[in-house]
Design an enzyme around this catalytic site. Structure first.
Site, PDB file in Angstrom:
ATOM      1  N   ASP A  28       4.276   5.732  -1.544  1.00  9.16           N
ATOM      2  CA  ASP A  28       4.652   5.061  -0.969  1.00  9.16           C
ATOM      3  C   ASP A  28       5.051   5.076   0.220  1.00  9.16           C
ATOM      4  O   ASP A  28       4.401   6.611   0.593  1.00  9.16           O
ATOM      5  CB  ASP A  28       6.015   4.156  -1.786  1.00  9.16           C
ATOM      6  CG  ASP A  28       6.343   2.975  -1.481  1.00  9.16           C
ATOM      7  OD1 ASP A  28       6.252   2.522  -0.950  1.00  9.16           O
ATOM      8  OD2 ASP A  28       7.158   1.967  -2.063  1.00  9.16           O
TER       9      ASP A  28
HETATM   10  C1  BGC Z   1       7.213  -0.766  -0.024  1.00  8.37           C
HETATM   11  C2  BGC Z   1       5.223  -0.921  -0.966  1.00  8.37           C
HETATM   12  C3  BGC Z   1       4.855  -1.190   0.792  1.00  8.37           C
HETATM   13  C4  BGC Z   1       4.697   0.100   1.603  1.00  8.37           C
HETATM   14  C5  BGC Z   1       3.676  -0.173   2.177  1.00  8.37           C
HETATM   15  C6  BGC Z   1       7.079   0.430   1.467  1.00  8.37           C
HETATM   16  O1  BGC Z   1       7.995   0.558   2.186  1.00  8.37           O
HETATM   17  O2  BGC Z   1       8.339  -0.243  -1.067  1.00  8.37           O
HETATM   18  O3  BGC Z   1       6.306  -1.715  -1.512  1.00  8.37           O
HETATM   19  O4  BGC Z   1       3.383  -1.249  -0.401  1.00  8.37           O
HETATM   20  O5  BGC Z   1       6.082  -0.013   1.769  1.00  8.37           O
HETATM   21  O6  BGC Z   1       4.179  -1.231   3.590  1.00  8.37           O
END
Ligand code: BGC
Length: 744
Positions: A279
């Site tokens: 993530d």
């Molecule tokens: C979130 C994810 C997301 C990623 C990319 C993160 O902060 O937890 O779910 O896909 O950002 O934007």
């Protein structure tokens, strides 16, 4: 061993034959190996590096030329995407295309209901269709990878991200996740309209303690296996092209360093060759977690645990050369990660054509709007309908339309709406004003959901008094749910409660519509309203769906995929809980009924809350219709079954009311005795059944006994012999159609 033999045979197959990674006719694995054999260490680490899009295209171009970028997230301009792909193809040494990615969570341009709303439809085909629409629209702009579906089980409505998933149930979430993956990926990833899915957040993120985002998840190994992992296993079976590690830790191990999840489960148990991405900076965040000493340690722990690509943190590209020298990371580990990235790029056909047609405009097509409207309509949940207030009858000529969500195009689409334009969204005000023969008196009363000024309520009441019926649309703005948007109080905010109360006192029929990202604690508003429709943020077609439902053009069929608590203090609250040693009988005295000076044990000592009782406001699976349904004649084909059998279940469903409508029939099972305690019931099947008014039909389910397996006392995944109860029901609280069987 198997992997070793595979590697050897692959190597042998490559000896003596000339494979060119440019040639589409060679197998994907051969093309991957051919390309890998030509890559420098820096180029390999570049493939494991995901950049966040930068304003200055030259900054990105420079890194691409140097082979330092595998993927970019959040670049959505097709012209810039083509320019960057051109640089990758023509100006980087090996011409490796860039994997362009984006959070396309519930639609790209045409916005479907938030996933929690989609789950309320229990309609796998419609959910798959919504994902297909998202893929067609997003790929038309050059996005070939989305970070969706989120298949985290969420039992706590304080957690803002409950909006992004499919609710509290493992079975429903697994089915919804797989349908979404099928929709994004289509039958062939190399089709230019296919978009790689990402099963996230792997794993246990929905159990963030206290419903506070990013918090520690306390999950036992057995719960992990039985509750949180199955949707991810099903995603592997559905062919999810990628997985994302979650922000949280479980038992001291942040998921980005969790080899049990990323290797033992994903690779060894489920045989997935999906690419694993972290993530956003979740690798570097392990410094804050406190399980890593420095950025080199972060890189070593992440890649050694099974991460392939790092989202934005850049610890791999900066530290792995030194880690290789020190022997803390092996070259074979790096190569495997690169293979996983390249394989996906080949499968997507990016090497053959990384470009997008800049003149193609597919967004918001009538077909997309129509399909989205169907899903949005099916996602609405009728929670109350006293005196058949709904549908509105033909004598309704004047509607007082009130509330801060009645004309809030951006807000009604909910969280993660980056690309859908509010100008394409139909609000309730627009939809009702477009109806012939109905006069709409509009008064928002509050400027937004958190508006704490009560001044507008009086004029809303004045309008209400001139109307035949009041439609009051309240709820949550988009910002109130989603990532990092957790709440400790899940009541309606601002003066919305006062607004509903004031309207209810007018004596006019009050239809309350709630558009929100979570189940709110709305016991009081339910009391005060004659009818209540709940729409988890419904998206582009929300207003149209609402108008059709209000006037009976469509009949509500949605059922809630999460339990609605009376009070926030009840969370986590979910239907498939354990029985405990002292289950509540439901007859316990509440605090207001308890005599002053009552003796210590006079209340019975069972498992309930003195102020909230035992049950929820609305149970999982609950939702009304304008018609009524009756279940009868439940039959099973065998009383005693072996573990290899399938139980055939049938019953009769009758539409006993006045409207053609659809019922979501649910099948629940309880395993009465286990080597470890078992939930009081578990959803094992559901079916949408459409019947004309007065029509009756036989409904059938096949229940494979193998689906009753769970993690036993000795941690085996098995069905244990014994007795089971089975219900077919309109919701998880219904027990009138019950039978039993046993497994030998
Ligand atoms: C979130 C994810 C997301 C990623 C990319 C993160 O902060 O937890 O779910 O896909 O950002 O934007």
């Amino acid at each position: 061993m198997k992997r070793f033999l595979y590697a050897v045979s692959l190597a042998l197959s490559l000896v003596g034959c000339s494979v060119d990674h440019h040639s589409a006719s060679s197998s994907v694995d051969a093309r991957v190996e051919n390309l890998l054999s030509q890559m420098s260490l820096e180029e390999k680490l570049g493939q494991l590096n995901q950049l966040s899009a930068m304003n200055n295209i030259e900054d990105m171009a420079k890194q691409i030329r140097e082979g330092r970028v595998g993927s970019i997230l959040n670049e959505v301009d097709p012209g810039r995407i083509n320019a960057l792909q051109r640089i990758a193809k023509d100006e980087s040494r090996l011409g490796i295309p860039i994997l362009m990615s984006r959070d396309v969570i519930h639609g790209f341009k045409t916005i479907a209901p938030i996933p929690l709303g989609q789950a309320a439809s229990f309609d796998l085909e419609a959910v798959e269709a919504a994902a297909r629409i998202a893929a067609i629209e997003a790929t038309a702009d050059g996005i070939r990878w989305t970070f969706s579906p989120m298949i985290d089980i969420a039992r706590d409505a304080r957690w803002g991200r409950i909006a992004e998933g499919y609710g509290e149930d493992t079975y429903l979430t697994s089915q919804m996740g797989a349908a979404t993956i099928r929709g994004y990926q289509g039958s062939d990833l190399s089709d230019p309209t296919s978009m790689a899915a990402c099963a996230k957040h792997f794993c246990g993120y929905g159990a963030s303690e206290g419903g506070r985002d990013y918090n520690t998840a306390n999950i036992t190994p057995r719960q992990l296996l039985d509750v949180y992992l199955p949707p991810f296993q099903m995603a592997a079976e559905a062919g999810a092209a990628t997985y994302m590690t979650s922000f949280n830790e479980i038992d001291g191990v942040p998921s980005t360093a969790n080899a049990y999840l990323l290797k033992s489960m994903l690779r060894d148990a489920w045989h997935s060759d999906a690419m694993v991405v972290t993530d956003w900076a979740s690798s570097a965040e392990m410094l804050a977690h406190g399980n890593t000493a420095d950025r080199a340690d972060v890189a070593a722990k992440s890649i050694n645990a099974g991460v392939d690509m790092e989202m934005v943190a850049e610890t791999f590209i900066q530290n792995i050369p030194q880690l290789l020298k020190e022997g803390r990371v092996k070259m074979s580990t790096v190569d495997n990660a690169v293979r996983n990235v390249l394989r996906l790029k080949f499968r997507l056909g990016l090497f053959d054509n990384p470009f997008v047609d800049e003149n193609k405009n597919v967004a918001y097509s009538p077909e997309f709007i129509e399909k989205t409207l169907k899903l949005t309509t099916e996602s609405a949940i009728l929670l109350k309908n006293d005196n058949s207030t709904l549908p509105l009858k033909s004598n309704v000529k004047t509607i007082a339309l009130v509330g801060p969500m009645a004309d809030a195009a951006y807000e009604q689409s909910g969280t993660w709406t980056f690309d859908g334009e509010p100008s394409h969204t139909v609000t309730p005000l627009q939809a009702l004003q477009a109806l012939d023969g109905v006069k709409v008196l509009y008064e928002p009363a509050l400027t937004h959901c958190r508006d704490a000024k009560a001044a507008g309520i009086a004029s809303a009441v004045a309008k209400a008094k001139q109307a035949d019926v009041i439609v009051c649309v309240v709820g949550e703005e988009a910002i109130m749910s989603g990532e990092a948007h957790c709440l400790a109080d899940i009541n309606l905010y601002g003066k919305q409660k006062d607004l509903v109360e004031a309207l209810s006192k007018t004596g006019k029929p009050l239809v309350t519509v709630i558009m929100a990202g979570r189940p709110l604690t709305i016991a009081k508003q339910v009391e005060e309203s004659d009818a209540l429709l709940y729409m988890f943020h419904p998206g582009t077609t929300g207003g149209t769906a609402l108008a059709n439902l209000l006037f009976g053009k469509d009949v509500p069929s949605g059922k809630t995929p999460v339990t609605f608590p009376y009070m926030v203090g009840q969370v986590p609250i979910y239907y498939n809980h354990k029985n405990t040693g002292r289950p509540a009988a439901g007859t316990e005295l509440l605090i207001d009924q308890t005599p002053v000076g009552a003796g210590q044990t006079s209340l019975g000592c069972s498992s309930y809350w003195l102020d909230a009782g035992f049950g929820p406001l609305f149970p999982f699976g609950f939702g009304l219709s304008y018609t009524t349904f009756e279940y009868s004649n439940l039959q099973i084909d065998k009383q005693v079954l072996s573990k290899a059998d399938t139980l055939h279940v049938s019953f009769e469903l009758a539409n006993t009311g006045n409207y053609d409508a659809t019922e979501i029939c649910q099948l629940y099972v309880r395993d009465l005795v286990g080597s470890v305690t078992r939930p009081v019931k578990e959803l094992k099947g559901f079916k949408r059944v459409s019947l004309k008014a007065g029509e009756k039909s036989k409904v059938e389910f096949d229940l494979p006994i193998a689906s009753l397996a769970f993690t036993t006392l000795d941690m085996k995944h098995e069905v244990e012999p014994g007795d089971f109860k089975l219900w077919v029901a309109a919701n998880s609280d219904e027990i009138s159609n019950e039978t039993s069987f046993s497994v030998e």
